[in-house]
Write a protein that holds these residues in place. Structure first.
Motif, PDB file in Angstrom:
ATOM      1  N   MET A 145       0.814  -1.210   0.000  1.00 21.91           N
ATOM      2  CA  MET A 145       0.000   0.000   0.000  1.00 21.91           C
ATOM      3  C   MET A 145       0.850   1.263   0.000  1.00 21.91           C
ATOM      4  SD  MET A 145      -2.499   1.310   2.956  1.00 21.91           S
ATOM      5  CE  MET A 145      -1.635   2.838   3.270  1.00 21.91           C
ATOM      6  N   ASN A 147       0.065   5.256   0.032  1.00 17.55           N
ATOM      7  CA  ASN A 147      -0.931   6.315   0.131  1.00 17.55           C
ATOM      8  C   ASN A 147      -0.281   7.663  -0.156  1.00 17.55           C
ATOM      9  OD1 ASN A 147      -3.104   7.917   0.629  1.00 17.55           O
ATOM     10  ND2 ASN A 147      -3.404   7.305   2.732  1.00 17.55           N
ATOM     11  N   THR A 234      -5.416   6.097  -1.511  1.00 15.51           N
ATOM     12  CA  THR A 234      -6.207   5.067  -0.826  1.00 15.51           C
ATOM     13  C   THR A 234      -7.474   5.643  -0.206  1.00 15.51           C
ATOM     14  OG1 THR A 234      -4.942   5.312   1.231  1.00 15.51           O
ATOM     15  CG2 THR A 234      -4.181   3.636  -0.327  1.00 15.51           C
ATOM     16  N   ASN A 286      -3.243  -1.169  -2.007  1.00 16.07           N
ATOM     17  CA  ASN A 286      -4.085   0.005  -2.255  1.00 16.07           C
ATOM     18  C   ASN A 286      -5.549  -0.391  -2.442  1.00 16.07           C
ATOM     19  OD1 ASN A 286      -1.717   1.552  -2.216  1.00 16.07           O
ATOM     20  ND2 ASN A 286      -2.405   2.825  -3.909  1.00 16.07           N
TER      21      ASN A 286
END
Length: 318
Positions: A145, A147, A234, A286
């Motif tokens: 992930m 962001n 995100t 994500n």
């Protein structure tokens, strides 16, 4: 992350106050039973304090961490919903918090004071990992992930213009290059104007540019007030409002991969904590965080329940 950081003046004032900002909306840790995450005898009854910041994604992550550690046997104090990034950071440094979700770019730029991001996810992680060891903090292996900043367009408009990546902006007619940005981003050294330059554009090459508050940008982009809105990758409103995130194909924006940051002394006493979260972090992409954030921001669900339900869906807990 970036937009949620308090200003330096407020941060410095906060650092001088013992326990500044350390509070939780509820402090509850939702119960669950072991799944692939098992009870760990060496963690039975060990007091662990988890802190997370006061925006949706952090609320989900802080509650997720709290539930996981509780299932493993720890006696968890859940300080999710703590106002201010610097308050959480200082509490880690002071030993009042044991572990917290954080982003590599935030650590490198905002906490450690570096001006330029490091290119490459592994390289950025390694840089912040090495630097923070000197501060008594250890960054666990990062999640997929990321962001970070991005620009999005309404899906229907994106189809009409045939655009999927930022390098295609220069191919559009000037009157289609309309943007919604927040005031801070418009002025940042790593913000709007340098981004345009990276992609071969100047402000003179644009149509209308509208400055809005961060939260308003998503709806304004969806409604067509502008074609391209500044977003975070995100944010749950992206799928909720049917927005398309454009690929940053020249890798302009800094990397903000998720990690869990712990006091090094705590991890040395309880290395099993890193092993436990090694089952969680690789699953946090994500797409996963977009879905979880949307359940809170779009559907109005409780972040603690969203976190526990996802852990159950993955078989990590029952």
């Amino acid at each position: 992350m970036r937009s949620k950081l308090v200003t330096s003046a407020v941060a410095l004032a906060c650092l001088g106050l013992a326990g500044c900002g350390l509070q939780s909306a509820s402090g509850a840790v939702l119960g669950a039973e072991p799944g692939t995450i098992k009870r760990v005898k060496s963690l039975e009854g060990v007091p662990v304090t988890v802190a997370a910041k006061d925006f949706t994604e952090q609320l989900v992550l802080g509650n997720m961490m709290s539930t996981v550690l509780s299932v493993a046997g720890a006696d968890v104090t859940n300080l999710s919903n703590t106002p201010g990034s610097f308050g959480v950071r200082q509490a880690l440094l002071d030993g009042r918090v044991d572990i917290s979700p954080e982003y590599t770019g935030t650590g490198w730029i905002n906490y450690l004071g570096n001006q330029k991001p490091v290119k490459g996810e592994e390289q950025q992680y390694k840089a912040v990992y090495d630097a923070d060891l000197k501060n008594g903090l250890t960054w666990l292996p990062y999640a997929p992930m990321n962001n970070t900043y991005a620009f999005a367009i309404a899906e229907k408009k994106g189809e009409e213009l045939g655009i999927t990546k930022l390098s295609q902006l220069k191919d559009l007619p000037k009157d289609q290059r309309t943007f919604c940005v927040e005031s801070e981003f418009a002025k940042r050294d790593d913000g709007f104007v340098p981004m345009l330059k990276t992609y071969g554009l100047t402000e003179a090459d644009l149509g209308k540019v509208t400055t809005l508050d961060t939260g308003v940008i998503y709806t304004a982009t969806a409604r067509g007030t502008c074609n391209f809105g500044e977003v975070f990758t995100t944010d749950g409103r992206i799928p909720g409002l049917k927005l398309r995130v454009l690929e940053d194909d020249k890798e302009f924006f800094p990397l903000y991969n998720l990690s869990f940051v712990a006091r090094t002394s705590f991890l040395k006493e309880h290395p099993e904590v890193e092993e436990i979260f090694a089952q969680v972090l690789p699953k946090l992409t994500n797409d996963v965080m977009l879905e979880l954030n949307a359940k809170v921001d779009v559907e109005g669900q409780d972040p603690a329940i969203v976190a526990r339900d996802w852990l159950k869906s993955e078989g990590l807990v029952q």
